[in-house]
Enzyme design. Structure first.
Site, short mmCIF file in Angstrom:
data_model
loop_
_atom_site.label_atom_id
_atom_site.label_comp_id
_atom_site.label_asym_id
_atom_site.label_seq_id
_atom_site.Cartn_x
_atom_site.Cartn_y
_atom_site.Cartn_z
N PRO A 15 0.64 -1.10 -0.04
CA PRO A 15 0.08 0.05 -0.10
C PRO A 15 1.07 1.24 0.00
O PRO A 15 1.77 1.53 0.60
CB PRO A 15 -0.76 -0.14 1.25
CG PRO A 15 -0.20 -0.99 2.20
CD PRO A 15 0.51 -1.88 1.24
N ASN A 16 0.38 2.40 -0.48
CA ASN A 16 0.88 3.87 -0.97
C ASN A 16 2.35 3.73 -1.72
O ASN A 16 2.72 4.66 -1.90
CB ASN A 16 1.05 4.22 0.38
CG ASN A 16 -0.27 4.47 1.15
OD1 ASN A 16 -1.14 5.03 0.67
ND2 ASN A 16 -0.36 3.97 2.42
N ARG A 23 5.53 11.20 -1.88
CA ARG A 23 5.70 10.96 -0.50
C ARG A 23 6.59 11.85 0.28
O ARG A 23 7.56 12.46 -0.40
CB ARG A 23 5.84 9.44 -0.02
CG ARG A 23 4.60 8.55 -0.54
CD ARG A 23 4.87 7.17 -0.03
NE ARG A 23 4.51 6.89 1.28
CZ ARG A 23 4.48 5.87 1.86
NH1 ARG A 23 4.78 4.63 1.08
NH2 ARG A 23 4.40 5.62 3.14
N TYR A 28 11.44 8.84 1.77
CA TYR A 28 11.25 8.10 0.60
C TYR A 28 11.79 8.60 -0.73
O TYR A 28 11.51 8.25 -1.90
CB TYR A 28 9.61 7.91 0.50
CG TYR A 28 9.10 7.40 1.41
CD1 TYR A 28 9.31 5.98 1.97
CD2 TYR A 28 8.04 8.12 2.41
CE1 TYR A 28 8.77 5.43 2.94
CE2 TYR A 28 7.50 7.50 3.47
CZ TYR A 28 7.84 5.99 3.82
OH TYR A 28 7.10 5.59 4.91
N ASN A 79 8.22 -4.96 -0.40
CA ASN A 79 8.07 -3.93 0.07
C ASN A 79 6.41 -3.89 0.57
O ASN A 79 5.85 -3.33 -0.06
CB ASN A 79 8.60 -2.54 -0.36
CG ASN A 79 8.46 -1.60 0.68
OD1 ASN A 79 7.93 -1.42 1.49
ND2 ASN A 79 8.91 -0.43 0.26
N ALA A 82 2.84 -0.47 5.13
CA ALA A 82 2.59 -0.70 6.32
C ALA A 82 1.93 -2.01 6.67
O ALA A 82 1.86 -2.28 7.82
CB ALA A 82 1.21 0.40 6.54
N GLU A 103 12.65 -9.05 2.70
CA GLU A 103 11.84 -7.82 3.06
C GLU A 103 12.51 -6.61 2.69
O GLU A 103 13.75 -6.36 3.14
CB GLU A 103 11.73 -8.11 4.44
CG GLU A 103 10.94 -6.92 5.17
CD GLU A 103 10.76 -6.85 6.73
OE1 GLU A 103 11.13 -7.92 7.30
OE2 GLU A 103 10.45 -5.88 7.40
N HIS A 105 12.52 -2.11 2.93
CA HIS A 105 12.15 -0.94 3.13
C HIS A 105 13.08 0.35 2.47
O HIS A 105 14.16 0.08 2.50
CB HIS A 105 12.00 -0.67 4.51
CG HIS A 105 11.22 -1.93 5.20
ND1 HIS A 105 9.79 -1.77 4.91
CD2 HIS A 105 11.48 -2.88 5.94
CE1 HIS A 105 9.13 -2.83 5.64
NE2 HIS A 105 10.41 -3.59 6.37
N ARG A 112 12.62 5.53 13.11
CA ARG A 112 11.52 6.24 13.00
C ARG A 112 10.18 6.11 13.97
O ARG A 112 10.62 5.69 15.04
CB ARG A 112 10.68 5.92 11.38
CG ARG A 112 11.63 6.20 10.37
CD ARG A 112 11.07 6.08 9.17
NE ARG A 112 9.70 6.84 8.73
CZ ARG A 112 8.84 6.74 7.80
NH1 ARG A 112 9.09 5.49 7.06
NH2 ARG A 112 8.03 7.50 7.88
#
Ligand code: DQA
Length: 155
Positions: A15-16, A23, A28, A79, A82, A103, A105, A112
């Protein structure tokens, strides 16, 4: 069944991530999803793999894509956005494939908000690449290809 020809990898974005480029640039960068996918595709090609890409904001679609992937790919790169922090359904789908999963990111999730330090998928992943911006996609792909080659050659 593994298809003949070059071994295939699948890059999944959750998502996103279709909104990359719009963003927060502090976390990002300013690159787009197409840039990230192209970088991963090129890194895979360099190592002799064909990489396909998929992005969705719908969890059920992601689960079905993962279910369908298990007979066609040698490895998954994801990725999960969320969903990384929340989705046990995603975790179970990844585990079900029995494929190696990396994974990814873009941002430095360890430094964060506290919720970003939690990954419910990490125990079914063979590795994690985070905090390198756009380069997370290249490095993650290179690591996956090296891992798969090491299995093939038994070293
Ligand atoms: C992200 C980090 C997640 O916490 C976030 O929800 C994202 C992107 C990253 O690439 O840094 O959407 O996975």
């Amino acid at each position: 069944m593994i298809e003949p020809g070059q071994p295939r990898l699948l890059l999944l974005n959750g998502p996103n991530l279709n909104m990359l480029g719009r963003r927060d640039p502090g976390h990002y960068g300013t690159f787009t999803l197409a840039d990230a996918e192209q970088l991963a595709r090129d890194a895979a090609a360099e190592a002799g793999f064909t990489l396909d890409c998929y992005q969705t904001n719908h969890e059920g679609d992601m689960l079905e894509k993962i279910h369908a992937a298990m007979d066609h790919y040698r490895g998954l790169l994801i990725n999960a956005g969320a969903w990384t922090h929340t989705s046990y359904a995603l975790r179970d789908a990844l585990e079900l494939t029995r494929l190696p999963v990396m994974e990814i990111h873009i941002s430095d999730v360890q430094h964060r908000e506290a919720f970003r330090r939690v990954s419910v998928i990490e125990d079914v992943c063979m590795g994690k690449t985070a905090g390198l911006g756009l380069d997370s996609y290249r490095v993650a792909t290179e690591k996956m290809c090296a891992y798969l080659r090491s299995l093939e050659y038994g070293r």
